[in-house]
Design an enzyme around this catalytic site. Structure first.
Site, PDB file in Angstrom:
ATOM      1  N   HIS A 265      11.891  19.094 -52.164  1.00 34.29           N
ATOM      2  CA  HIS A 265      10.648  19.183 -51.380  1.00 34.29           C
ATOM      3  C   HIS A 265       9.464  19.003 -52.319  1.00 34.29           C
ATOM      4  CE1 HIS A 265       8.391  21.418 -47.917  1.00 34.29           C
ATOM      5  NE2 HIS A 265       7.568  20.593 -48.558  1.00 34.29           N
TER       6      HIS A 265
ATOM      7  N   GLU B 236       6.638  26.293 -41.178  1.00 34.74           N
ATOM      8  CA  GLU B 236       5.785  26.651 -42.324  1.00 34.74           C
ATOM      9  C   GLU B 236       4.637  27.480 -41.743  1.00 34.74           C
ATOM     10  OE1 GLU B 236       3.704  23.312 -44.048  1.00 34.74           O
ATOM     11  OE2 GLU B 236       3.134  24.412 -45.862  1.00 34.74           O
TER      12      GLU B 236
HETATM   13  N1  ADE Z   1       1.751  17.493 -46.974  1.00 34.41           N
HETATM   14  C1  ADE Z   1       1.723  17.834 -48.258  1.00 34.41           C
HETATM   15  N2  ADE Z   1       2.102  19.114 -48.416  1.00 34.41           N
HETATM   16  C2  ADE Z   1       2.392  19.584 -47.179  1.00 34.41           C
HETATM   17  C3  ADE Z   1       2.851  20.823 -46.661  1.00 34.41           C
HETATM   18  N3  ADE Z   1       3.105  21.864 -47.444  1.00 34.41           N
HETATM   19  N4  ADE Z   1       3.008  20.946 -45.332  1.00 34.41           N
HETATM   20  C4  ADE Z   1       2.757  19.915 -44.526  1.00 34.41           C
HETATM   21  N5  ADE Z   1       2.336  18.730 -44.953  1.00 34.41           N
HETATM   22  C5  ADE Z   1       2.159  18.559 -46.272  1.00 34.41           C
HETATM   23 ZN    ZN Z   2       5.705  19.964 -47.958  1.00 32.13          ZN
END
Ligand code: ADE
Ligand code: ZN
Length: 340
Positions: free
Chosen positions: A20, A203
């Site tokens: 990631h 998230e």
């Molecule tokens: N683009 C870059 N980092 C990100 C993240 N943590 N969540 C969503 N989109 C992203």
């Molecule tokens: Zn990300």
């Protein structure tokens, strides 16, 4: 909380797989300034220190606003090469041996940069990382979820001439109000043409988005996914199916998903049997590459050496590497475990 020398050494020596990592999120302020000078771009900052001082985020969107603005200095093939090569050099120092890099083509094509420039520059660096550092890598093309389904289809179409140069599609950008279901058809099409799939979910968005990513997009792993524990049945399913979460602890801290690393549910999920992994997300913005994410997480959550090894193994299993590469890397990790 400080990390004892034994765990410090184990983390340093462990071969690591990063799953990631947004390549645009590795743009360090120093490179931002040098590329701005090269292209005659005026930045809204006077110094590297002023850029770093601006990295005080209160949520995902407050970060994305700066992240997309920073991308404006990436203009030619050599810029994309330099960006990725700097990442590989840094990753090599952390003993990363395989990395699967996200890139956001829409951020660049919207500014008139050709898909070939982006993918060409990144692939040049990937080839050099293989010869210089013996790091293997793959590309994952991410759709920006705040944009339309139609724009995602258009992007996939533009990328088709380069289809053998990226392994999967992903989904990123502002999560709230942009559920995975919005991209069900484009992910179906991507699968039909032989691409693998992952998606950011859970998230900032709810556990329901993780379900959608699994049930509608048929993703092979979930990026972040930390809000899964709002639905205990979902956690059970992740364990049963061994669907990995690519967790980014320092990102979660910087974007206020958690107030303190000691409050992070990473260890709880790990101890329940969820295949969690540790990654850096956008390390230039969040204060640490993968090694630092391992160190701070292990210290804050008191991960044991055996748990640290399990986390490293989880990333191998969840990767898009060949079975042979997975087998040899798992043995290398276990060997480090025996030395610890
Ligand atoms: N683009 C870059 N980092 C990100 C993240 N943590 N969540 C969503 N989109 C992203
Ligand atoms: Zn990300």
């Amino acid at each position: 909380m400080a990390l004892d020398p034994a765990r410090e050494r184990l983390i340093r020596r462990l071969p690591k797989v990063e799953l990631h990592l947004h390549i645009e999120g590795t743009l360090e302020p120093e490179m931002m300034f040098s590329l701005a000078a090269k292209h005659g771009v005026t930045l809204p900052y006077r110094s590297v220190e002023e850029v770093r001082a601006a990295y005080n985020f209160h949520d995902l969107q407050s970060f994305l606003d700066l992240y997309y603005a920073g991308c404006d200095v990436l203009r030619d093939r050599r810029d994309f090469y330099a960006l990725a090569m700097a990442y590989f050099t840094r990753a090599h120092a952390d003993n990363v041996v395989h990395a699967e890099l996200f890139f956001d083509p829409q951020t660049h094509t919207a500014r008139g940069i050709a898909m070939e420039t982006i993918i060409g520059g990144l692939r040049d660096a990937m080839a050099d990382a293989r010869t210089r550092y013996d790091i293997s890598s793959e590309l994952i093309l991410c759709f920006l979820r705040h944009l339309s389904e139609e724009a995602a289809f258009e992007t996939l179409e533009q990328a088709l001439p380069f289809k053998d140069q990226f392994i999967a599609v992903g989904l990123d950008s502002g999560e709230r109000g942009n559920p995975p279901s919005k991209f069900e058809r484009v992910f179906k099409h991507a699968k039909e043409i032989g691409l693998r799939t992952v998606a950011h979910a859970g998230e900032e968005g709810p556990a329901a988005y993780i379900r959608e990513a699994l049930d509608l997009l048929f993703v092979e792993r979930i990026d972040h996914g930390v809000r899964c524990d709002e639905e205990p049945a979902l956690v059970d399913e992740l364990v049963k199916k061994q669907i990995a979460l690519t967790v980014c602890p320092l990102s979660n801290l910087k974007l206020c998903v958690v107030k303190d690393l000691r409050d992070h549910n990473f260890a709880k999920l790990l101890r329940k049997g969820v295949a969690v992994t540790i990654n850096s997300d956008d390390p230039a913005y969040f204060g640490g590459y993968i090694g630092e994410n391992f160190r701070q997480t292990a210290a804050a959550l008191d991960l044991t050496p055996a748990e640290i090894i399990t986390v490293a193994e989880n990333a191998v299993h969840a990767s898009f590497m060949s079975s042979a590469q997975k087998l040899s890397l798992t043995s290398a990790i276990q060997l480090e475990g025996q030395r610890a």
